[in-house]
Motif scaffolding. Structure first.
Motif, PDB file in Angstrom:
ATOM      1  N   ASP A  30       0.381  -8.221  -1.030  1.00  0.00           N
ATOM      2  CA  ASP A  30       0.585  -7.808  -2.413  1.00  0.00           C
ATOM      3  C   ASP A  30      -0.534  -6.821  -2.788  1.00  0.00           C
ATOM      4  OD1 ASP A  30       2.094  -9.167  -5.037  1.00  0.00           O
ATOM      5  OD2 ASP A  30       0.152  -8.277  -5.538  1.00  0.00           O
ATOM      6  N   LEU A  31      -0.306  -6.017  -3.827  1.00  0.00           N
ATOM      7  CA  LEU A  31      -1.367  -5.102  -4.281  1.00  0.00           C
ATOM      8  C   LEU A  31      -2.669  -5.835  -4.582  1.00  0.00           C
ATOM      9  CD1 LEU A  31       0.230  -2.596  -6.839  1.00  0.00           C
ATOM     10  CD2 LEU A  31      -0.098  -2.336  -4.389  1.00  0.00           C
ATOM     11  N   VAL A  63      -5.113  -2.946  -3.137  1.00  0.00           N
ATOM     12  CA  VAL A  63      -5.008  -1.665  -3.847  1.00  0.00           C
ATOM     13  C   VAL A  63      -6.349  -0.922  -3.858  1.00  0.00           C
ATOM     14  CG1 VAL A  63      -5.466  -2.582  -6.183  1.00  0.00           C
ATOM     15  CG2 VAL A  63      -3.997  -0.575  -5.890  1.00  0.00           C
ATOM     16  N   GLU A  64      -7.445  -1.660  -3.851  1.00  0.00           N
ATOM     17  CA  GLU A  64      -8.765  -1.014  -3.783  1.00  0.00           C
ATOM     18  C   GLU A  64      -8.995  -0.406  -2.409  1.00  0.00           C
ATOM     19  OE1 GLU A  64     -12.346  -2.813  -5.515  1.00  0.00           O
ATOM     20  OE2 GLU A  64     -11.061  -4.487  -6.094  1.00  0.00           O
ATOM     21  N   SER A  66      -6.645   0.692  -0.411  1.00  0.00           N
ATOM     22  CA  SER A  66      -5.787   1.877  -0.384  1.00  0.00           C
ATOM     23  C   SER A  66      -6.459   3.061  -1.081  1.00  0.00           C
ATOM     24  CB  SER A  66      -4.443   1.538  -1.052  1.00  0.00           C
ATOM     25  OG  SER A  66      -3.730   2.690  -1.391  1.00  0.00           O
ATOM     26  N   ALA A  67      -7.058   2.796  -2.245  1.00  0.00           N
ATOM     27  CA  ALA A  67      -7.723   3.871  -2.991  1.00  0.00           C
ATOM     28  C   ALA A  67      -8.921   4.407  -2.218  1.00  0.00           C
ATOM     29  CB  ALA A  67      -8.157   3.354  -4.371  1.00  0.00           C
ATOM     30  N   LEU A  69      -9.462   4.318   1.044  1.00  0.00           N
ATOM     31  CA  LEU A  69      -9.025   5.023   2.253  1.00  0.00           C
ATOM     32  C   LEU A  69      -8.268   6.305   1.918  1.00  0.00           C
ATOM     33  CD1 LEU A  69      -7.592   2.103   4.460  1.00  0.00           C
ATOM     34  CD2 LEU A  69      -9.804   3.239   4.734  1.00  0.00           C
ATOM     35  N   PRO A  72      -1.620   5.870   1.243  1.00  0.00           N
ATOM     36  CA  PRO A  72      -0.601   5.161   0.460  1.00  0.00           C
ATOM     37  C   PRO A  72      -0.607   3.659   0.742  1.00  0.00           C
ATOM     38  CG  PRO A  72       0.352   7.055   1.587  1.00  0.00           C
ATOM     39  CD  PRO A  72      -1.040   6.899   2.109  1.00  0.00           C
ATOM     40  N   ILE A  73      -0.080   2.918  -0.188  1.00  0.00           N
ATOM     41  CA  ILE A  73      -0.041   1.461  -0.076  1.00  0.00           C
ATOM     42  C   ILE A  73       0.651   1.019   1.215  1.00  0.00           C
ATOM     43  CG2 ILE A  73       0.899  -0.629  -1.136  1.00  0.00           C
ATOM     44  CD1 ILE A  73      -1.385   0.545  -2.756  1.00  0.00           C
ATOM     45  N   SER A  74       1.782   1.611   1.520  1.00  0.00           N
ATOM     46  CA  SER A  74       2.525   1.119   2.689  1.00  0.00           C
ATOM     47  C   SER A  74       1.771   1.351   3.989  1.00  0.00           C
ATOM     48  CB  SER A  74       3.925   1.734   2.742  1.00  0.00           C
ATOM     49  OG  SER A  74       3.874   3.091   2.401  1.00  0.00           O
ATOM     50  N   VAL A  75       1.034   2.441   4.073  1.00  0.00           N
ATOM     51  CA  VAL A  75       0.244   2.710   5.281  1.00  0.00           C
ATOM     52  C   VAL A  75      -0.945   1.746   5.352  1.00  0.00           C
ATOM     53  CG1 VAL A  75      -1.167   4.435   6.448  1.00  0.00           C
ATOM     54  CG2 VAL A  75       0.979   5.104   5.383  1.00  0.00           C
ATOM     55  N   ARG A  77      -0.978  -1.202   4.175  1.00  0.00           N
ATOM     56  CA  ARG A  77      -0.417  -2.505   4.578  1.00  0.00           C
ATOM     57  C   ARG A  77      -0.263  -2.609   6.093  1.00  0.00           C
ATOM     58  NH1 ARG A  77       3.993  -2.749  -0.375  1.00  0.00           N
ATOM     59  NH2 ARG A  77       2.809  -4.160  -1.708  1.00  0.00           N
ATOM     60  N   ILE A  78       0.143  -1.528   6.714  1.00  0.00           N
ATOM     61  CA  ILE A  78       0.313  -1.548   8.178  1.00  0.00           C
ATOM     62  C   ILE A  78      -1.034  -1.742   8.870  1.00  0.00           C
ATOM     63  CG2 ILE A  78       0.922  -0.108  10.170  1.00  0.00           C
ATOM     64  CD1 ILE A  78       3.207   1.025   8.404  1.00  0.00           C
TER      65      ILE A  78
END
Ligand code: GDP
Ligand code: MG
Lengths: 124, 217
Positions: A30-31, A63-64, A66-67, A69, A72-75, A77-78
């Protein structure tokens, strides 16, 4: 960088970072899932993995990450899935949010967590 | 992990400064989220900034032309993508609980990403755009579609030209949905909007859980 530049650049950059991988169980993240590193980075590790392990020495939300790095969120997550599978991170999931209550057929977060949020907000 | 080394064209990890964003307390156990939805320039980032303990950060999600998100990142290659950007801030509520506050655009493509990004959100604030009421109407429609409890807040840029009752009529807003004025630049005002939202959701949630407990006994 302009918005168009990002739009044009994104596909190939994402492909490079993920090595074209796709993952089935990215839903774990989750975010606001909190990520904690369980080990230090090792030499030769992919740079994004190294950075995640460093920034998650203390808990940090997806989400932090992701920001930080700039991915995007989906990347993100991977990349997190890789680390979770390798046992290098653990996660602290939201448990009382609306999503977690779905099995009960209720669309709302649990009253207990809402009360806790209210107490915290009133102290601001 | 595979054998992947540093991605080409990017600085080595050691050279990259890590974010100066203060870490969370080590005791934190759970994150929760609230979303502020509204059109460009209505004051979403301003509201996030006024209550957040960190300066607002931004990130994005990618969509391929074909559809929502990129479960299959490999499939992104060579396809046109669009991004949906959003910003966020953070409030540590106590030693265990942290609230993330998201500012998100209400445009059409954003709603395709709702489930992927904002499933499990406690509730939403619709920040009213008095110049484009139809945008807010659309956001309200989408939130109802997603069963997401919400309140509506009018960010006052100047002297309002309509009463809240007139606004409620223009939006065909259900009498049960709170509608308030705010000044997104002021911390107490933004905090009060959040309190109004959480109180509203608390009432809905208590009733739903009470009914469930009643049915079970
Ligand atoms: N006068 C006034 N200006 C505001 C208010 N809220 C936001 N602004 C300004 O309006 C502009 C857009 O706000 P912003 O928060 O960036 O909007 P966003 O696009 O929804 O994130 C900024 O220049 C803000 O400083 C307000 O309550 N009163
Ligand atoms: Mg903004």
């Amino acid at each position: 960088m302009s918005r168009e530049a990002i739009d044009r650049e994104t596909p190939d950059r994402l492909y490079t970072i993920t090595g074209g991988r796709s993952r089935a169980h990215t839903d774990v993240f989750d975010l606001v899932t909190l990520v904690v590193a369980e080990s230090e980075p090792t030499p030769g590790m992919q740079s994004e993995h190294t950075r995640i392990l460093r920034m998650c020495r203390a808990p940090r939300a997806v989400v932090e990450i992701s920001a930080a790095l700039r991915l995007p969120i989906s990347v993100t997550r991977i990349l997190l899935c890789d680390l979770l599978d390798a046992g290098r991170i653990t996660v602290r999931q939201p448990t009382r949010s609306a999503g977690a209550q779905e099995s009960l057929g209720l669309p709302f977060a649990h009253p207990d967590v809402l009360k806790e949020v209210l107490v915290g907000l009133r102290q601001l | 992990m595979g054998s992947a080394s540093s991605s080409p064209g990017r600085p080595a990890a050691a050279e990259e400064p890590e974010p100066e964003v203060a870490p969370l307390r080590s005791t934190v156990r759970e994150g929760v989220k609230i979303v502020i939805v509204g059109g460009f320039g209505v004051g979403k980032t301003t509201m996030v900034r006024s209550v957040s303990e960190i300066r607002p950060l931004s990130t994005e999600e990618v969509m391929t032309e074909a559809g929502v998100g990129i479960d299959d990142v490999a499939g992104v290659r060579g396809k046109n993508t669009t991004t949906v950007a959003f910003d966020f801030g953070r409030i540590s509520l106590d030693e265990h609980l942290v609230l993330y506050l998201f500012g998100a655009p209400g445009q059409e493509r954003f709603w395709f990403l709702w489930d992927r990004l904002f499933a499990g959100t406690l509730g939403a604030v619709v920040l009213l755009d008095t110049r484009r009421v139809e945008d807010s109407w659309y956001a309200i429609d989408r939130l109802e579609h997603h069963n997401m409890p919400f309140v509506v807040a009018r960010n006052n840029f100047g002297q309002p030209t309509h009463t809240l009752e007139e606004v409620r009529d223009a939006l065909s807003l259900d009498p049960g949905v709170p509608l308030v004025d705010c000044d997104a630049r002021r911390r107490e005002s933004s905090r009060d909007v959040l309190i109004t939202l959480v109180q509203h959701v608390y009432a809905l949630s208590s009733a739903a859980y009470g009914a469930m407990a009643g049915a079970a006994s």
